[in-house]
Design a protein around this motif. Structure first.
Motif, PDB file in Angstrom:
ATOM      1  N   ARG A   2      15.522   2.141   3.953  1.00 16.56           N
ATOM      2  CA  ARG A   2      14.570   1.596   2.984  1.00 16.56           C
ATOM      3  C   ARG A   2      13.635   2.708   2.501  1.00 16.56           C
ATOM      4  O   ARG A   2      13.412   3.716   3.186  1.00 16.56           O
ATOM      5  N   ASN A   3      13.069   2.496   1.300  1.00 19.98           N
ATOM      6  CA  ASN A   3      12.078   3.449   0.777  1.00 19.98           C
ATOM      7  C   ASN A   3      10.833   3.452   1.647  1.00 19.98           C
ATOM      8  O   ASN A   3      10.467   2.428   2.207  1.00 19.98           O
ATOM      9  N   ARG A   5       6.893   3.331   2.091  1.00 19.05           N
ATOM     10  CA  ARG A   5       5.877   2.680   1.283  1.00 19.05           C
ATOM     11  C   ARG A   5       4.521   3.384   1.399  1.00 19.05           C
ATOM     12  O   ARG A   5       3.996   3.566   2.489  1.00 19.05           O
ATOM     13  N   ASP A  28       8.025   3.625  -2.488  1.00 15.48           N
ATOM     14  CA  ASP A  28       7.455   2.414  -3.072  1.00 15.48           C
ATOM     15  C   ASP A  28       5.944   2.571  -3.030  1.00 15.48           C
ATOM     16  O   ASP A  28       5.357   2.625  -1.950  1.00 15.48           O
ATOM     17  N   LEU A  30       2.200   1.192  -3.831  1.00 12.64           N
ATOM     18  CA  LEU A  30       1.407   0.002  -4.156  1.00 12.64           C
ATOM     19  C   LEU A  30      -0.056   0.413  -4.247  1.00 12.64           C
ATOM     20  O   LEU A  30      -0.643   0.907  -3.286  1.00 12.64           O
ATOM     21  N   LYS A  74      10.891  -1.481 -15.311  1.00 17.41           N
ATOM     22  CA  LYS A  74      11.014  -0.687 -14.087  1.00 17.41           C
ATOM     23  C   LYS A  74       9.701   0.042 -13.787  1.00 17.41           C
ATOM     24  O   LYS A  74       9.608   1.248 -14.002  1.00 17.41           O
ATOM     25  N   GLN A  76       6.943   2.128 -12.121  1.00 12.17           N
ATOM     26  CA  GLN A  76       7.013   3.173 -11.103  1.00 12.17           C
ATOM     27  C   GLN A  76       6.124   2.828  -9.916  1.00 12.17           C
ATOM     28  O   GLN A  76       6.411   3.183  -8.793  1.00 12.17           O
ATOM     29  N   GLN A  78       3.553  -0.253  -8.243  1.00 12.18           N
ATOM     30  CA  GLN A  78       3.116  -1.640  -8.301  1.00 12.18           C
ATOM     31  C   GLN A  78       1.595  -1.698  -8.191  1.00 12.18           C
ATOM     32  O   GLN A  78       0.969  -0.827  -7.588  1.00 12.18           O
TER      33      GLN A  78
ATOM     34  N   HIS B 431       6.850  -9.387  -0.297  1.00 11.72           N
ATOM     35  CA  HIS B 431       8.239  -9.152  -0.707  1.00 11.72           C
ATOM     36  C   HIS B 431       8.471  -9.537  -2.158  1.00 11.72           C
ATOM     37  O   HIS B 431       9.239  -8.928  -2.859  1.00 11.72           O
ATOM     38  N   GLN B 434       8.375  -7.224  -5.055  1.00 12.84           N
ATOM     39  CA  GLN B 434       9.391  -6.192  -5.187  1.00 12.84           C
ATOM     40  C   GLN B 434      10.707  -6.695  -5.736  1.00 12.84           C
ATOM     41  O   GLN B 434      11.694  -5.972  -5.763  1.00 12.84           O
ATOM     42  N   ARG B 437      12.809  -4.527  -8.108  1.00 12.49           N
ATOM     43  CA  ARG B 437      13.270  -3.170  -7.784  1.00 12.49           C
ATOM     44  C   ARG B 437      14.774  -3.070  -7.626  1.00 12.49           C
ATOM     45  O   ARG B 437      15.371  -3.976  -7.084  1.00 12.49           O
TER      46      ARG B 437
END
Lengths: 437, 437
Positions: A2-3, A5, A28, A30, A74, A76, A78, B431, B434, B437
């Motif tokens: 997973r990316n 965060r 990811d 935020l 998309k 970049q 959030q 969640h 996302q 994504r």
């Protein structure tokens, strides 16, 4: 896999820049802020004095983060509008009212709040100017005082309504004093012909022995002289001991009747609740490594007003360019850490300092060169225009400034709330309204 | 001999026009309003939907009254910012909190307020849009609902946050519905990629059997069709029986979960306290002679939404041009009375009616000609631009409109207050942020 965060708390200069610099990093990202807009703090004083619309210096964060009109599906980075209530460093969780968000990297960029130094009544009775809401509240107050003053037959109460006391002789205090002078000389003279501009007292109280202590001494002296010429009463080496409703008490025993007291005398770090104490320096600022990592956690960074950063043995002073450059540095360091490399020390490149006095005067220092007057004034305006987010805001602010200086008028004079001072001369006829006839 | 004094209460379209038309009449004119600005009410819906800055449609009254840059020391009309608490017709005195003001002539122009028809919960839970403050509060609410919705994991609560119910199918309700559609299709799609535009419900509830009852039937039918095409759910012949926190109850037993309810279903006259009852017609409007004098006092006039004025046996409908023309007529009649002559009847010249739907559509009627679509839309914008006070506001609104329609973006999306709906899904991970994504 997973990316990773990255959670960034606070969308001021530092946090927003870090978010933008982390776009396309593969993480990811935020960004969390309690407001849905970024506030361009250096121009708050122009909002407070009715020069520009509040909307011009508050930019929706989602718009800033949107990189292109055609990539909107998309994003970049959030964004989440929420108040961060708690941070658990060992669990790596940021908690808001509605959610618990895990992070791999955390950037703390929650800035500062007004510091009242325990002065009695200051927090309750003085205005501060750290947010858009506060700037608008101050604008309401200033224009309301003029509206009240012309209805006030009692000379003492009228004088009190027309006295504006600014506590703190840093850049904000100086800017505000200058902007008030411009206002009195410009639109107020026209709109309130029954008020003599000499009746309006603008007082600047500074604890140190000169103004603008962050700048070279001769610039502080120039600023002092200029403000006195403009009619501002400057008190040096004077502290406020108490603020009561309508009065400022000085430590030299003087009591100034002043309906409006504006507090610009200091800031302290503004950290949300955390699971464990972090090492702090003066004003509650978080001590960081030269890499901007907090001492206790290698995956947690602090930037801007929140962080205590030293350079050449001196602490940084808390201006926007420092926060912006720190935002870039933090993004670079997180990218390095994600690739398994070591973060690098932050190095502030000081492009110079400018402060605006108003009435076509400013002061500045670039490298070893200190300069004053019209050039510094113009440079200040130019630099702030360039740094404003969004070409639309830039255009509108430029148009507004041109118009303001050509007409010496103020357009945004709305008194939006009605927290009104209660003037007590009931049942008198308004003869004083007619003096000018 | 002293000058006669004319007191005008209320600086809306009627009162402000009366004041301007009385400049140079030889009378001492005093205009009183509780705000220091005039609100251009027809564009409030654009403020509420984040299209334009509130400051663009609120103009400082002192600036409007200042006739020329070079005559500022001789104002034609005085202004007083105060709330009128009582009017004594026999003593000819207007009382504010601070003063008692004698008058020879009085113009009542205090307008209207939202009428809730006694519907349970409407006044407490629904938003209305009669003042700048209310429009800004509605803007805060609308954008806050979107910010809350993307944090809401529960499908029902999310749908409730994304449902906007407008009560009242007059011009204001139609304009607001159209503007909300434009907003959802434009910036929201970009800023909230996790919200499907089909999730957003815009509901318009109308008690009558068609929309825009003031206009010819076929225009109402066109408007209905157009709004339905745009995705607005229009309920005709339906009344709201109750508004509870988050729910609208209809008289057909349907209950719509809707976090935001906007009440545009009616206005009633808004008269300050008076010493004796005046004759009133429906909605509390003051009955006036054809000269606009109130029945009881030949030196007291009423104009605008406050006055019940009939023309050709039909009551006027309460639009800005009526109030403006009445302001001119009252000024003329007071001038006649000051010269010992009789006032003349008011005669409304109807230049036509326009209503904007949004998304490049509008409706209009000029003389016998009714028209719809793009031309009516463009004419609406043009006419409102021309009537805005001040060339600066005109320019800024024009620029903003051009930009808005070219980019389909909304710039003024600030959520300034934080009266936030309490969403309750605490401690869930984000969640749903996302999904895209």
């Amino acid at each position: 896999m997973r990316n990773r965060r990255v959670v960034i708390v606070g969308a001021g200069f530092g946090g927003l820049q870090a978010a933008q610099s982390l776009a396309n990093s593969g993480a990811d990202v935020l960004l969390i802020d309690r407001h849905n807009y970024h506030t361009f703090v250096p121009l708050l004083y122009q909002v407070a004095t009715g020069q520009i619309e509040p909307e011009y210096i508050a930019y929706p964060i989602r718009t800033i983060l949107r990189r292109s009109l055609f990539k909107y599906h998309k994003p970049q980075v959030q964004f989440l509008m929420a108040e961060v209530e708690h941070i658990d460093f060992s669990g790596q969780v940021v908690k808001t009212a509605n959610a618990a968000i895990n992070y791999d990297f955390l950037v703390l960029a929650t800035g500062s709040r007004t510091q009242f130094w325990g002065v009695n009544g200051a927090e309750e009775s003085a205005f501060s100017m750290r947010s858009l809401e506060e700037a608008v509240a101050l604008r309401n107050q200033i224009f309301d005082c003029f509206e009240q003053a012309i209805q006030e037959a009692d000379a003492d109460r009228r004088q009190k309504l027309l006295t504006f006391t600014i506590v703190g002789g840093g850049a904000t205090g100086v800017e505000l004093a200058g902007a008030l002078v411009e206002m009195v000389r410009g639109c107020l003279r026209r709109d309130y012909p029954t008020i003599d501009s000499k009746e309006v007292r603008i007082i600047l109280v500074q604890s140190g022995d000169r103004l603008l202590v962050e700048l070279p001494k001769k610039l502080g002296i120039y600023t002092h002289k200029k403000l006195r010429q403009l009619g501002v009463e400057v008190y040096l080496q004077t502290r406020v001991s108490q603020v009561t409703d309508g009065f400022v008490h000085l430590d030299n025993e003087e009591i100034i009747p002043s309906q409006t007291v504006i507090w610009t005398a200091g800031l302290e770090a503004n950290l949300p609740g955390v699971s464990e104490e972090l090492a702090v320096a003066h004003k509650g600022k978080i001590v960081v490594h030269p890499t901007l990592q907090v001492l206790e956690h290698p995956n947690v960074y602090a930037v801007g007003d929140l962080a205590y950063v030293e350079q050449n043995g001196k602490s940084l002073s808390g201006v926007a360019p420092e926060a912006l450059q720190q935002g870039v540095a933090v993004a670079r360091n997180i990218r390095l850490q994600m690739r398994g490399k070591s973060p690098k020390p932050f190095n502030y490149f000081n492009k110079g300092r400018l402060a605006i006095i108003g009435c076509y005067a400013g002061v500045g220092k670039i490298g070893a060169l200190a300069f004053t007057g019209f050039l510094a004034w113009l440079m200040w305006l130019g630099v702030h225009l360039v740094y404003l987010p969004g070409y639309r805001s830039r255009l509108l602010v430029l148009l507004t400034w041109l118009h303001t200086y050509l007409s010496s008028d103020r357009h945004v004079r709305l008194i939006l709330s009605s927290k009104r001072t209660n003037v007590q001369n009931s049942q008198t006829d308004l003869h004083y309204l007619q003096e000018s006839r």
